[in-house]
Design a protein around this motif. Structure first.
Motif, short mmCIF file in Angstrom:
data_model
loop_
_atom_site.label_atom_id
_atom_site.label_comp_id
_atom_site.label_asym_id
_atom_site.label_seq_id
_atom_site.Cartn_x
_atom_site.Cartn_y
_atom_site.Cartn_z
N TYR A 99 -3.27 8.48 9.43
CA TYR A 99 -2.32 7.39 9.69
C TYR A 99 -2.90 6.34 10.64
O TYR A 99 -2.33 5.27 10.80
CB TYR A 99 -0.99 7.94 10.21
N ASP A 153 -3.40 13.62 3.66
CA ASP A 153 -2.62 12.73 4.53
C ASP A 153 -1.70 13.52 5.45
O ASP A 153 -0.50 13.62 5.23
CB ASP A 153 -1.82 11.75 3.67
N SER A 167 3.09 7.24 6.48
CA SER A 167 2.78 7.99 5.26
C SER A 167 2.12 7.14 4.18
O SER A 167 2.22 7.44 3.01
CB SER A 167 4.08 8.59 4.70
N ASP A 168 1.45 6.04 4.58
CA ASP A 168 0.88 5.15 3.57
C ASP A 168 -0.63 5.26 3.43
O ASP A 168 -1.22 4.51 2.65
CB ASP A 168 1.28 3.70 3.83
N ASN A 210 11.49 2.01 0.36
CA ASN A 210 10.72 0.79 0.15
C ASN A 210 10.46 -0.08 1.37
O ASN A 210 9.65 -1.00 1.29
CB ASN A 210 11.41 -0.06 -0.92
N ASP A 214 7.26 12.06 3.64
CA ASP A 214 8.08 11.00 3.05
C ASP A 214 9.24 10.56 3.92
O ASP A 214 9.67 9.43 3.85
CB ASP A 214 8.74 11.58 1.77
N LEU A 258 -0.85 1.92 7.86
CA LEU A 258 -0.72 3.17 7.11
C LEU A 258 0.30 4.14 7.70
O LEU A 258 0.67 5.11 7.06
CB LEU A 258 -2.09 3.87 7.03
N THR A 304 -4.15 -3.63 7.09
CA THR A 304 -3.49 -2.39 6.66
C THR A 304 -2.47 -1.94 7.69
O THR A 304 -2.54 -2.31 8.87
CB THR A 304 -4.51 -1.25 6.53
N SER A 357 0.09 -0.75 1.16
CA SER A 357 -0.59 -0.36 2.39
C SER A 357 -1.54 -1.46 2.85
O SER A 357 -1.92 -1.51 4.01
CB SER A 357 -1.33 0.96 2.22
N LEU A 387 -1.24 5.91 0.00
CA LEU A 387 -1.02 4.79 -0.93
C LEU A 387 -2.31 3.96 -1.01
O LEU A 387 -2.53 3.23 -1.96
CB LEU A 387 0.15 3.94 -0.41
N ARG A 402 9.69 -0.68 5.68
CA ARG A 402 8.90 -0.04 6.72
C ARG A 402 9.77 0.61 7.79
O ARG A 402 10.99 0.48 7.78
CB ARG A 402 7.94 -1.05 7.31
N SER A 455 -5.56 0.51 -5.62
CA SER A 455 -4.35 0.51 -4.79
C SER A 455 -3.83 -0.92 -4.63
O SER A 455 -4.57 -1.89 -4.82
CB SER A 455 -4.61 1.17 -3.44
#
Ligand SMILES: [Zn+2]
Length: 884
Positions: free
Chosen positions: A225, A176, A166-167, A821, A414, A163, A161, A145, A170, A823, A137
């Motif tokens: 998460y 998830d 939704s990361d 792309n 997403d 997360l 991190t 992430s 990733l 946050r 990753s």
């Protein structure tokens, strides 16, 4: 290690070659899986399917972060399966090396589609399963992430991190979704000399050669998460503190970059968090539900804080100050701590089932933070702060055509980022405040306690919460919930007061939706407290329940005529109240004489709403603010009045119409900043406002001269304020501006100084600069997201709208890219700055043409655009109404 199957894996390989027969609505996989289950992200359909047949999940995760740009990992996923059929793990990292299901190897090419790992039913068992995956990753300054933050002071790298929402998928292969909680066992391999922090209790680290393995004991069940870790040469402040009422003190630590350790108020921050843990454990009737508690100050953190169980991350910049903080800043920091600590129960321990109920955790955390402050610090006037911090923000989104219900449907994880915003952060706590007032504090608390016990380490929905509180209150809250949780929009309450011969003849409250096209018709059920204010005798307060469009307050008839009436005394109700003309007349002349700070704050809010509704002219408000500011002693309120005065002048009034008021306003702000009889925070906020709006030659040259001194208006001048001055000089094309920028960059060569220089550069009023910045925002992969965010205001400076208007359409065209792309909060900041930088009718027309030309724009993006459009429309309306 063998080569990895890189991204863009064939979805077709997974979906299979099943042909669509006519009339079949969705493609079907070889194993009978509907394709939406395997689409990018995590569809609600997939989450529901898994929640029904998977349980007792455990992740044994091991990550090696010794390389700069990627982490290699392996995870052992154990779970019980209660039905036959395929299972699906989520993973969208850089690559998958191997997949072993219950000891049998599966081909990566056939089973990973760059979003999911499909585990065919034939490879699974009923009961316990173990899936082992090796993977890679990304690690990057943004868009990964694992975030890498470089500290140039001592040339070190820090990793942490983030997360949510939704990361996690990733970072590593997992289920998830919030309602498949898992116990996590974690090991992190770093270069030797690094420290590491995670959710679990640390076990002794082992160093072999130049690597160290940090291991952490298994956690309690937590949602994906919420999984977190950090690694780097962190410094720690360690204390032993009582965090559970009646239990022995435990070790608690604060993690910070080495280069900032000296500035960190470690004892204060740890004590604030520990105090909140004790109070909440007591109030909730549930002792702190995790094994240990630590906190970390994360550099370049894109949020204020993140509530990872046992390892809260806070934004370093808002927790370590570079100049003396104002009271408002200190209270803001405390409110953030209280919010994140409250999440340990509301969010971490009892969790929303799906992100459609995001408001449950966010609304509760903010509401409990205020309740806690009211109890722990009775003198702090917590409900006044709660009002000032939340209500104006909530109303300014909820009254727009882009508003959403508190509960927001979510088809795919997403898109969860779009559910964040003022509706869940600022409206939801207001709605809870109203509920608490409706059912009474005792029923509210006992309902929340039974809700938490019932959903311990589990998941729930808003209906579960209302059912628990309703039960405790002996009241059915179903209808109330439909109106406040499911119905979008908000009420505007207009006061109507008729007086004859010194007596009230009629007092009515008229309710209507702010946006009938969004909310539909009909009244919301609201319980408020009505205030009749008298200068010569005690006030009268009347509880009123509004259930219809028109409510006549019968109890008020015949009372002696008050100075003014206000329908939402103490802010119990969630409604924008517009005072009647008799009340406005008195308030306009006398608002400053009202002695109760909370009441005065709300009345200033009501007067400001009249400006935003184009019922009071901006110059009139600005003149009133300039008159009252010198005697306003409440620091928070003074800051808010100042901000509104600046908006009235610089936004609602055009350049030519503000010229006559500008010298007066500059004078008032300078006098306020210099007045040593005032509290520091109040002086500082006036100084900041002066710097932000200065434009007469005299004021600009005063700003310039401050840069050569140690103080400004008698206040010690530190780098943050020096940089604000430089930015203002650049924006105003002051004679020395470029020289000052050069000198300041030399004087402050820290990372923070570099960021500030980047911000100042964005304020340059020339088209080459704007073009260069706009290009970099999207083309420079090394440009930190936090830098972009902080430069948006300078780039979109309201006085430069003629220069930036050409970027309005390109900026809107980038929304899908941004959503994917950037946050969580970036999109809102982007739209707020880009649309907020415009104030002309032309810009509004351009925006509306763009909307009309994009009928297929995703509904969540359209809502966000409409939320920001509202302020532009108001600006145009106000200017037109008052011929500004
Ligand atoms: Zn939160």
């Amino acid at each position: 290690m063998t080569p990895f199957v890189r991204s863009a894996l064939l979805l077709a390989a997974l979906i299979g070659t099943a042909r669509l027969s006519s009339g079949q609505s969705m493609p079907v996989t070889r194993t009978g899986f509907a394709a939406p289950m395997l689409e990018a992200g995590v569809s609600h359909e997939l989450a529901t399917y898994r929640a029904a047949n998977i349980r007792n999940v455990r992740y044994d995760l091991r990550l090696d972060v010794t390389r700069r740009d990627s982490a290699t990992g392996r995870v052992s996923v154990r779970f019980e399966r209660t039905q036959s059929g395929d299972a699906v793990l989520d993973f969208r990292g850089l690559g998958v090396d191997s997949i072993i299901a219950n000891g049998t190897s599966l081909s990566v090419r056939d089973h990973w589609n760059a979003a999911h790992i499909r585990l065919p039913a034939t490879s699974l068992r009923t009961g316990e399963n173990t899936i082992d995956v090796r993977f890679v990753s990304p690690i990057a300054p943004a868009g990964a992430s694992i975030i890498r933050a470089h500290d140039t002071t001592d040339s070190t790298d820090y990793l942490y991190t983030l997360l949510v929402p939704s990361d996690a998928n990733l970072l590593f292969p997992c289920f998830d979704q919030p309602d498949l909680k898992a116990r996590v066992t974690f090991a992190l391999v770093t270069r030797a000399g690094m420290n590491a922090l995670a959710n679990g209790t640390p076990l002794p680290a082992v160093t072999a050669g130049n690597v160290t393995t940090h291991s952490f004991a298994e956690t309690r069940p937590i949602s994906t998460y919420l999984i977190a870790f950090a690694a780097g040469p962190w410094a720690t402040v360690n204390r032993t503190l009582a965090i559970t009422p009646g239990a022995a003190p435990v070790p608690v630590s604060l993690w910070t970059r080495r280069s900032r350790l000296k500035e960190v108020e470690g004892d204060t921050l740890l004590a604030t968090n520990a105090r909140a843990l004790r109070w909440l454990g007591d109030w909730f009737g549930v002792p702190y539900p995790f094994h240990k508690f630590d906190m970390l100050l994360a550099p370049a953190f894109p949020f204020g804080g993140m509530e990872h169980p046992g390892a809260i991350f806070y934004n370093e910049d808002s927790f370590v100050y570079r100049e003396r903080p104002t009271l408002t800043q200190l209270q803001g920091r405390q409110a953030t701590s209280f919010h994140e600590v409250a999440h340990q129960w509301f969010g971490d321990f009892a969790t929303m089932r799906w992100f459609d109920d995001l408001w449950l955790k966010e609304g509760f955390a903010t509401y409990m933070a205020a309740k806690m402050q009211a109890s722990l610090e009775p003198k702090a006037n917590a409900w006044k702060s709660f009002y000032l911090r939340n209500k104006p923000v909530a109303y300014s989104t909820d009254a727009t055509a882009g508003t959403t219900p508190v509960w927001q449907a979510l088809a795919n994880l997403d898109q969860a980022k779009s559910n964040y915003g003022p509706i869940v952060y600022n409206k939801a706590p207001g709605v809870l405040h109203q509920l608490d007032y409706l059912v009474g504090e005792r029923a509210f608390q006992s309902g929340v306690q039974s809700f938490l016990k019932e959903h311990a380490y589990g998941n729930a929905t808003w209906r579960d919460l209302l059912s628990s509180i309703g039960k405790a209150a002996g009241r059915d809250l179903t209808k109330w919930g439909e109106q406040w949780i499911l119905r979008p929009g908000m009420p505007i309450v207009e006061q109507q007061l008729t007086v004859r011969n010194g007596k009230v003849t009629r007092l009515a409250l008229l309710q209507r939706p702010a946006q009938p096209s969004v909310s539909g018709k009909g009244a919301w059920p609201i319980k408020m407290q009505l205030l009749l204010h008298y200068s010569n005798k005690a006030p009268v307060r009347i509880p009123v329940e509004l259930t219809k469009d028109t409510t006549i307050v019968a109890a008020a008839a015949g009372m002696s005529a008050p100075d003014f009436v206000f329908a939402n005394d103490h802010d119990y109700g969630y409604a924008l109240v517009l005072p009647d003309s008799l009340s406005v007349r008195w308030l306009e002349a006398n608002v400053g004489t009202i002695s109760d700070d909370f009441e005065r704050a709300m009345l200033w809010g009501a007067l400001w709403d009249l400006v935003r509704e184009a019922r009071m002219s901006p110059p009139r408000f600005a003149a009133m603010a300039a008159r009252e500011l010198p005697r306003e002693r409440d620091e928070q309120l003074a800051g808010s009045i100042t901000g509104r005065m600046v908006t009235a002048l610089t936004r609602y009034m055009t350049q030519s119409s503000r010229d006559s008021l500008m010298p007066l306003v500059e004078r008032v702000l300078l006098a306020g900043a210099t007045d040593t009889s005032r509290a520091y925070g109040q002086r500082k906020s006036q100084l900041d406002a002066l710097i932000s709006l200065a434009r007469t030659p005299a004021a600009i040259s005063r700003l310039d001269s401050w840069l050569t001194a140690d103080t400004a208006a008698g206040i010690p001048l530190r780098p943050p304020t020096r940089w604000s001055i430089v930015t203002r000089l650049i924006a105003q094309r002051a004679p020395n501006a470029e020289l000052r920028l050069l000198a300041e960059s030399k004087r402050d060569s820290t990372d923070e100084g570099k960021r500030q220089a980047f911000v100042a550069g964005a304020a340059r009023p020339d088209s080459a600069t704007k073009r260069a910045y706009f290009t970099r925002y999207f083309g420079d992969r090394d440009l930190n997201e936090a830098w972009v965010t902080s430069s948006l205001g300078a780039f979109n400076n309201g006085d430069q709208d003629a220069l930036t208007r050409q970027y309005l359409v390109p900026a809107l065209d980038t929304l899908p890219w941004i959503q994917k792309n950037r946050r969580i909060f970036f999109l809102g900041s982007w739209l707020g700055a880009v649309i907020g930088g415009q104030s002309s009718e032309d810009a509004l027309v351009t925006l509306d043409k763009w909307l009309a030309a994009h009928p297929a724009l995703a509904p969540d993006l359209k809502q966000k655009v409409l939320q920001s459009r509202d302020e532009l429309e108001r600006t145009v309306m106000v200017r037109r109404t008052f011929r500004m």
